[in-house]
Design a protein around this motif. Structure first.
Motif, PDB file in Angstrom:
ATOM      1  N   HIS A  58      44.131   0.541  15.361  1.00  0.00           N
ATOM      2  CA  HIS A  58      44.633   1.471  16.363  1.00  0.00           C
ATOM      3  C   HIS A  58      45.381   0.712  17.454  1.00  0.00           C
ATOM      4  CE1 HIS A  58      40.571   0.211  17.505  1.00  0.00           C
ATOM      5  NE2 HIS A  58      41.004   0.249  18.744  1.00  0.00           N
ATOM      6  N   HIS A  59      46.037   1.440  18.306  1.00  0.00           N
ATOM      7  CA  HIS A  59      46.851   0.848  19.365  1.00  0.00           C
ATOM      8  C   HIS A  59      46.025  -0.135  20.197  1.00  0.00           C
ATOM      9  CE1 HIS A  59      49.992   0.573  22.360  1.00  0.00           C
ATOM     10  NE2 HIS A  59      49.058   0.699  23.282  1.00  0.00           N
ATOM     11  N   GLY A  60      46.512  -1.355  20.292  1.00  0.00           N
ATOM     12  CA  GLY A  60      45.874  -2.353  21.134  1.00  0.00           C
ATOM     13  C   GLY A  60      44.831  -3.218  20.452  1.00  0.00           C
ATOM     14  N   ILE A  61      44.404  -2.859  19.240  1.00  0.00           N
ATOM     15  CA  ILE A  61      43.363  -3.658  18.582  1.00  0.00           C
ATOM     16  C   ILE A  61      43.854  -5.076  18.298  1.00  0.00           C
ATOM     17  CG2 ILE A  61      43.850  -3.009  16.198  1.00  0.00           C
ATOM     18  CD1 ILE A  61      40.733  -2.940  15.846  1.00  0.00           C
ATOM     19  N   ASP A  62      45.155  -5.233  18.122  1.00  0.00           N
ATOM     20  CA  ASP A  62      45.709  -6.558  17.855  1.00  0.00           C
ATOM     21  C   ASP A  62      45.502  -7.519  19.022  1.00  0.00           C
ATOM     22  OD1 ASP A  62      47.515  -4.805  19.199  1.00  0.00           O
ATOM     23  OD2 ASP A  62      49.131  -6.231  18.864  1.00  0.00           O
ATOM     24  N   LEU A  63      45.374  -7.002  20.226  1.00  0.00           N
ATOM     25  CA  LEU A  63      45.251  -7.868  21.408  1.00  0.00           C
ATOM     26  C   LEU A  63      43.981  -8.696  21.390  1.00  0.00           C
ATOM     27  CD1 LEU A  63      46.668  -5.525  24.159  1.00  0.00           C
ATOM     28  CD2 LEU A  63      47.828  -7.345  22.889  1.00  0.00           C
ATOM     29  N   MET A  64      42.872  -8.130  20.931  1.00  0.00           N
ATOM     30  CA  MET A  64      41.644  -8.918  20.902  1.00  0.00           C
ATOM     31  C   MET A  64      41.725 -10.025  19.864  1.00  0.00           C
ATOM     32  SD  MET A  64      38.666  -6.554  19.366  1.00  0.00           S
ATOM     33  CE  MET A  64      39.262  -4.889  19.262  1.00  0.00           C
ATOM     34  N   TYR A  65      42.591  -9.853  18.878  1.00  0.00           N
ATOM     35  CA  TYR A  65      42.797 -10.927  17.905  1.00  0.00           C
ATOM     36  C   TYR A  65      43.839 -11.915  18.407  1.00  0.00           C
ATOM     37  CZ  TYR A  65      39.959  -8.281  14.705  1.00  0.00           C
ATOM     38  OH  TYR A  65      38.918  -7.620  14.125  1.00  0.00           O
ATOM     39  N   ALA A  66      44.903 -11.418  19.013  1.00  0.00           N
ATOM     40  CA  ALA A  66      45.961 -12.294  19.517  1.00  0.00           C
ATOM     41  C   ALA A  66      45.439 -13.233  20.601  1.00  0.00           C
ATOM     42  CB  ALA A  66      47.122 -11.471  20.052  1.00  0.00           C
ATOM     43  N   PHE A  67      44.529 -12.739  21.429  1.00  0.00           N
ATOM     44  CA  PHE A  67      43.986 -13.564  22.503  1.00  0.00           C
ATOM     45  C   PHE A  67      42.613 -14.124  22.159  1.00  0.00           C
ATOM     46  CE2 PHE A  67      47.119 -10.845  24.561  1.00  0.00           C
ATOM     47  CZ  PHE A  67      47.951 -11.839  25.037  1.00  0.00           C
ATOM     48  N   GLY A  68      41.974 -13.556  21.153  1.00  0.00           N
ATOM     49  CA  GLY A  68      40.838 -14.166  20.509  1.00  0.00           C
ATOM     50  C   GLY A  68      39.456 -14.060  21.079  1.00  0.00           C
ATOM     51  N   ALA A  69      39.291 -13.911  22.350  1.00  0.00           N
ATOM     52  CA  ALA A  69      37.967 -14.067  22.948  1.00  0.00           C
ATOM     53  C   ALA A  69      36.895 -13.201  22.301  1.00  0.00           C
ATOM     54  CB  ALA A  69      38.037 -13.789  24.443  1.00  0.00           C
ATOM     55  N   ASP A  70      37.091 -11.909  22.218  1.00  0.00           N
ATOM     56  CA  ASP A  70      36.046 -11.029  21.684  1.00  0.00           C
ATOM     57  C   ASP A  70      35.737 -11.328  20.225  1.00  0.00           C
ATOM     58  OD1 ASP A  70      35.752  -9.751  24.067  1.00  0.00           O
ATOM     59  OD2 ASP A  70      36.963  -8.018  23.534  1.00  0.00           O
ATOM     60  N   ALA A  71      36.770 -11.499  19.434  1.00  0.00           N
ATOM     61  CA  ALA A  71      36.546 -11.698  18.009  1.00  0.00           C
ATOM     62  C   ALA A  71      35.989 -13.080  17.699  1.00  0.00           C
ATOM     63  CB  ALA A  71      37.845 -11.461  17.249  1.00  0.00           C
ATOM     64  N   ILE A  72      36.462 -14.090  18.388  1.00  0.00           N
ATOM     65  CA  ILE A  72      36.023 -15.451  18.086  1.00  0.00           C
ATOM     66  C   ILE A  72      34.629 -15.724  18.632  1.00  0.00           C
ATOM     67  CG2 ILE A  72      36.463 -17.900  18.536  1.00  0.00           C
ATOM     68  CD1 ILE A  72      39.449 -17.213  18.437  1.00  0.00           C
ATOM     69  N   TYR A  73      34.345 -15.235  19.799  1.00  0.00           N
ATOM     70  CA  TYR A  73      33.073 -15.558  20.434  1.00  0.00           C
ATOM     71  C   TYR A  73      31.988 -14.528  20.164  1.00  0.00           C
ATOM     72  CZ  TYR A  73      35.885 -19.160  22.441  1.00  0.00           C
ATOM     73  OH  TYR A  73      36.730 -20.223  22.591  1.00  0.00           O
ATOM     74  N   ASN A  74      32.130 -13.819  19.043  1.00  0.00           N
ATOM     75  CA  ASN A  74      31.060 -13.002  18.480  1.00  0.00           C
ATOM     76  C   ASN A  74      30.699 -11.747  19.266  1.00  0.00           C
ATOM     77  OD1 ASN A  74      29.402 -12.538  16.333  1.00  0.00           O
ATOM     78  ND2 ASN A  74      27.685 -13.670  17.174  1.00  0.00           N
ATOM     79  N   LYS A  75      31.501 -11.327  20.217  1.00  0.00           N
ATOM     80  CA  LYS A  75      31.195 -10.076  20.899  1.00  0.00           C
ATOM     81  C   LYS A  75      31.582  -8.897  20.026  1.00  0.00           C
ATOM     82  CE  LYS A  75      31.712 -12.077  25.421  1.00  0.00           C
ATOM     83  NZ  LYS A  75      32.625 -12.315  26.504  1.00  0.00           N
ATOM     84  N   MET A  76      32.521  -9.113  19.118  1.00  0.00           N
ATOM     85  CA  MET A  76      32.992  -8.019  18.300  1.00  0.00           C
ATOM     86  C   MET A  76      33.006  -8.371  16.824  1.00  0.00           C
ATOM     87  SD  MET A  76      36.345  -8.058  17.215  1.00  0.00           S
ATOM     88  CE  MET A  76      36.580  -7.022  15.869  1.00  0.00           C
ATOM     89  N   ALA A  77      32.927  -9.645  16.510  1.00  0.00           N
ATOM     90  CA  ALA A  77      33.003 -10.064  15.120  1.00  0.00           C
ATOM     91  C   ALA A  77      31.792  -9.580  14.335  1.00  0.00           C
ATOM     92  CB  ALA A  77      33.118 -11.578  15.036  1.00  0.00           C
ATOM     93  N   HIS A  78      32.045  -9.099  13.150  1.00  0.00           N
ATOM     94  CA  HIS A  78      30.973  -8.602  12.290  1.00  0.00           C
ATOM     95  C   HIS A  78      30.529  -9.642  11.267  1.00  0.00           C
ATOM     96  CE1 HIS A  78      31.319  -4.576  13.911  1.00  0.00           C
ATOM     97  NE2 HIS A  78      32.618  -4.684  13.784  1.00  0.00           N
ATOM     98  N   SER A  79      31.336 -10.673  11.101  1.00  0.00           N
ATOM     99  CA  SER A  79      31.010 -11.657  10.074  1.00  0.00           C
ATOM    100  C   SER A  79      31.749 -12.956  10.353  1.00  0.00           C
ATOM    101  CB  SER A  79      31.438 -11.126   8.703  1.00  0.00           C
ATOM    102  OG  SER A  79      32.853 -11.024   8.646  1.00  0.00           O
ATOM    103  N   GLU A  80      31.403 -13.969   9.597  1.00  0.00           N
ATOM    104  CA  GLU A  80      32.125 -15.238   9.683  1.00  0.00           C
ATOM    105  C   GLU A  80      33.583 -15.029   9.281  1.00  0.00           C
ATOM    106  OE1 GLU A  80      32.984 -19.157  10.439  1.00  0.00           O
ATOM    107  OE2 GLU A  80      31.283 -17.946  11.052  1.00  0.00           O
TER     108      GLU A  80
END
Length: 86
Positions: A35-57
């Protein structure tokens, strides 16, 4: 033609313009999907990389690739590296 594509087409007459489509969804079972804006958490990384949003390795690995892809493109102008499309 969507407004974003019109803008890219218009601006590209003056200088190189790059756009992208991000259709990855962190939860394939979710009705929301990409959805709109979901790419930002991947482009900037913090949430996805530091496990706040990541569901798996796999999720963390993907996020790291996206951050690296964006950073490399910003620094060098090279695209299509790291096994991601160009």
């Amino acid at each position: 033609i969507c407004p974003t594509q019109q803008l890219i087409k218009s601006l590209s007459k003056q200088q190189p313009i790059y756009g992208y489509v991000f259709n990855y969804s962190p939860d394939p079972k979710s009705k929301l999907r990409a959805h709109h804006g979901i790419d930002l958490m991947y482009a900037f990384g913090a949430d996805a990389i530091y496990n706040k949003m990541a569901h798996s390795e796999q999720e963390r690995v993907f996020a790291t690739k996206v951050v690296t892809y964006f950073a490399t493109f910003a620094k060098t102008g090279k695209k299509g590296e790291f096994g991601l499309p160009d």
